[in-house]
Design a protein around this motif. Structure first.
Motif, short mmCIF file in Angstrom:
data_model
loop_
_atom_site.label_atom_id
_atom_site.label_comp_id
_atom_site.label_asym_id
_atom_site.label_seq_id
_atom_site.Cartn_x
_atom_site.Cartn_y
_atom_site.Cartn_z
N GLU A 95 0.82 -1.21 0.00
CA GLU A 95 0.00 0.00 0.00
C GLU A 95 0.85 1.27 0.00
O GLU A 95 0.35 2.36 -0.28
CB GLU A 95 -0.92 0.01 1.22
CG GLU A 95 -1.89 -1.17 1.26
CD GLU A 95 -2.63 -1.26 2.59
OE1 GLU A 95 -2.29 -0.47 3.50
OE2 GLU A 95 -3.51 -2.12 2.73
N ALA A 96 2.14 1.13 0.34
CA ALA A 96 3.00 2.30 0.51
C ALA A 96 3.16 3.13 -0.77
O ALA A 96 3.12 4.36 -0.70
CB ALA A 96 4.35 1.87 1.06
N PRO A 97 3.38 2.52 -1.95
CA PRO A 97 3.58 3.35 -3.15
C PRO A 97 2.42 4.29 -3.44
O PRO A 97 2.63 5.47 -3.77
CB PRO A 97 3.78 2.32 -4.27
CG PRO A 97 4.27 1.09 -3.58
CD PRO A 97 3.58 1.08 -2.26
N ALA A 98 1.18 3.79 -3.30
CA ALA A 98 0.02 4.64 -3.58
C ALA A 98 -0.07 5.79 -2.59
O ALA A 98 -0.37 6.93 -2.95
CB ALA A 98 -1.26 3.81 -3.55
N GLN A 99 0.21 5.50 -1.30
CA GLN A 99 0.16 6.56 -0.30
C GLN A 99 1.28 7.57 -0.51
O GLN A 99 1.10 8.77 -0.30
CB GLN A 99 0.24 5.95 1.09
CG GLN A 99 -0.94 5.04 1.41
CD GLN A 99 -0.98 4.63 2.87
OE1 GLN A 99 -0.54 5.36 3.73
NE2 GLN A 99 -1.50 3.44 3.13
N ALA A 100 2.45 7.09 -0.95
CA ALA A 100 3.55 8.01 -1.23
C ALA A 100 3.21 8.92 -2.40
O ALA A 100 3.58 10.11 -2.42
CB ALA A 100 4.83 7.22 -1.51
N ARG A 101 2.51 8.39 -3.39
CA ARG A 101 2.10 9.22 -4.54
C ARG A 101 1.18 10.34 -4.08
O ARG A 101 1.24 11.46 -4.61
CB ARG A 101 1.42 8.36 -5.61
CG ARG A 101 2.37 7.52 -6.44
CD ARG A 101 1.70 6.99 -7.70
NE ARG A 101 0.57 6.12 -7.39
CZ ARG A 101 0.66 4.82 -7.17
NH1 ARG A 101 1.85 4.22 -7.22
NH2 ARG A 101 -0.41 4.09 -6.90
N VAL A 102 0.30 10.05 -3.13
CA VAL A 102 -0.58 11.08 -2.59
C VAL A 102 0.24 12.24 -2.02
O VAL A 102 -0.12 13.41 -2.14
CB VAL A 102 -1.50 10.50 -1.50
CG1 VAL A 102 -2.30 11.59 -0.82
CG2 VAL A 102 -2.45 9.47 -2.11
N LEU A 103 1.40 11.89 -1.43
CA LEU A 103 2.26 12.90 -0.81
C LEU A 103 3.25 13.51 -1.79
O LEU A 103 4.12 14.29 -1.40
CB LEU A 103 3.01 12.26 0.36
CG LEU A 103 2.12 11.74 1.50
CD1 LEU A 103 2.94 10.95 2.51
CD2 LEU A 103 1.38 12.88 2.17
N GLY A 104 3.13 13.16 -3.09
CA GLY A 104 3.96 13.79 -4.11
C GLY A 104 5.25 13.07 -4.44
O GLY A 104 6.09 13.61 -5.15
#
Length: 551
Positions: free
Chosen positions: A304-313
């Motif tokens: 799940e980390a890559p998608a959440q990191a994308r949210v943060l730019g």
């Protein structure tokens, strides 16, 4: 009949349970499953066109004089009320009807309108006064509850908390995720209600935000129905009138009027905090720091980390990741948070844009720590990128606090180049190694692998055997240096660092060989040890490293 409805409302069921209406012997004829509808107001009237006078949400009291004699008129009368969205129709029997006409009952059922008949006459003015009093009392109860939330949030601020702590407090109250975004829709901070308040199945707030972004991308710009939004004023006019926006989504449960009132008051409090310079920048950095910490502590699944990191730019390429943690020196950590942390976040972000690779930078105020992830093209550039990142971190600290004096450079630890599967563990390893590296000779940055022994000793720092070991192996030497000159510990450290090569040791210490031989002989006599013995050398090296962690 359940008298309580949604939080902060007077329902039809509650109104029917009040004494004034109960004296009329109410009987629910249709819509019994809809009695949790909120009652906004009470209106009594007999006009055939009374629907045109209503706004929706009313409990309408009537004797039926305006219903009409013909079935078509009766159906139209009820249908117009339902279309207006009233809460319920209450008809007192006797003056116009001995029993409700079939068209009235059938139309109410087909339109989903609660219909109640009163078998005994009651003064409508008494019903109106009693229900209106209850509505006003409920409204004041809502205001009192919102006041409690506002007062608690203010106390959080006075205790030294900032925007993240206020948002987390509000998220716990709402039992739903809370987001602070810019007027353009960019996420500044996301807060969840916490494990103790969240209901089963509540997703991570960053995942919820990703879903909201996808909804907006699908040409559904507004949040889902039932959400609560509150603008945070910026103190200006025109484009600057709104500085940020508070959004609460009904993910784990519904949101009621009390949440809307509390959100508006929280927004006013946040506006005061955000008036300080660059608070949004600090806030975004703290949000990224929370994400990186959750990743390090295993609260976020690697998948799940890559998608959440994308949210943060953060959008790295296909190459490996480089985890880095900087630990700020105690003497340069800002005591009050606020503007000095905002200045640090701003300076670090600007310096790291020159590194040339994607960087996700966070700050962790409680620990005085700056975690980050960098995206590499390949593992071969790890050293060069780590060097540039370390230089950017040092420059950022100097820019943020130019008036500080003394050894203020951060300790920078770089982990192994990894993928998302092990990024969290490497961040945690680097963070612990940063704590263990305190007191080491200054370097631009440390490879986490070179600190494994220091980290092991740091983890044993509270164990009494470690202090006993240090005292047993080098205690006499430490006692000598407390009272005599020249100190001998630095000589032993340099000697071990050069693997016992005396010529190199003498050059490093700027001594002639005979002086070095004399010092080594004194060390050997004090410790009763042979400095040529490999086991002795190992024990001495470990003891010298361990003494930094023994107090």
């Amino acid at each position: 009949m359940e008298p309580q409805g949604p939080q902060g409302t007077i329902t039809v069921a509650r109104a029917l349970d009040l004494p004034a209406l109960r004296r009329g012997l109410p009987e629910v004829v249709s819509g019994e499953e809809l009695l949790d509808r909120p009652v906004r107001w009470v209106h009594a009237g007999e006009a055939p066109n009374i629907a045109a006078l209503l706004r929706g949400g009313e409990l309408l009291l009537t004797t039926g004089l305006g219903v009409g004699p013909r079935p078509a008129e009766q159906r139209a009368f009820v249908r117009r009320l339902a279309e207006r969205g009233i809460a319920a129709l209450v008809v007192e029997l006797g003056a116009r009807f001995r029993s409700l006409p079939g068209p009235v009952v059938d139309t109410a059922r087909s339109c989903g309108l609660p219909l109640v008949q009163l078998h005994r006459e009651v003064p409508f003015v008494a019903v109106t006064e009693e229900i209106h009093t209850e509505i006003v009392n409920e409204h004041y109860a809502l205001l009192r509850q919102a006041d409690v939330v506002h007062r608690q949030a203010t106390e959080v601020l006075l205790r030294g908390g900032g925007v993240p702590e206020i948002l987390r407090h509000f998220a716990r109250f709402a039992a739903n995720p809370v987001f602070l975004e810019t007027p353009e829709g960019h996420l500044l901070y996301a807060a969840g209600p916490g494990e103790e308040a969240a209901r089963p199945g509540l997703a991570d707030p960053l995942q919820v935000w990703e879903g909201l972004r996808a909804r907006r991308g699908a040409e559904q710009p507004e949040p889902p129905a039932g959400s609560v939004l509150a603008d945070i004023p910026g103190g200006g006019h025109g484009p600057g009138a709104v500085r940020a926006r508070l959004t609460v989504l009904p993910v784990a449960g519904p949101l009621g009027p009390v949440h809307r009132i509390a959100a508006e008051r929280t927004a006013d409090l946040l506006a005061v905090v955000l008036l300080r310079a660059r608070q949004e920048e600090e806030l975004a950095a703290r949000g990224r720091g929370d994400f990186l910490t959750d990743l390090a502590e295993g609260r976020i699944e690697p998948s799940e980390a890559p998608a959440q990191a994308r949210v943060l730019g953060f959008r790295p390429g296909e190459g490996p990741l480089l985890p880095v943690v900087a630990r700020l020196a105690e003497d340069v950590r800002p005591l009050g948070g606020g503007e000095s942390w905002a200045a640090l976040a701003h300076a670090l972000q600007e310096e790291l844009t020159a590194v040339g690779v994607p960087v996700l930078l966070g700050v962790r105020l409680p620990e005085g720590r700056v975690p980050l992830l960098a995206g590499l093209r390949d593992a071969a550039e790890r050293g060069a990128v780590a060097e540039r990142i370390a230089a950017g971190l040092r420059a950022g600290v100097e820019r943020a606090w130019p008036d500080r004096t003394g050894p203020g450079a951060p300790v920078v630890i770089a982990g192994l180049a990894v993928g998302w599967e092990s990024a969290g563990a490497e961040l945690r390893h680097a963070a612990e190694a940063a704590n263990a590296a305190g007191g080491l000779p200054g370097r631009d940055w440390y490879d986490v692998r070179s600190l494994d022994v220091d980290l092991l000793l740091w983890r044993l720092r509270e164990h009494g055997d470690l202090a006993a070991f240090v005292d047993r192996v080098i205690g006499p030497l430490l006692a000598h240096d407390r009272t005599a000159r020249p100190p001998l510990v630095p000589t032993l450290e340099v000697y071990l660092r050069h693997a016992g090569r005396k010529a190199e040791t003498a050059r490093a210490l700027h001594l002639n060989r005979q002086t070095l031989y004399d010092r080594l002989a004194r060390i050997s006599r004090l410790l009763g040890s042979d400095l040529e013995d490999p086991r002795t050398v190992l024990a001495l090296g470990v003891a010298l490293q361990a003494r930094r962690h023994v107090h």
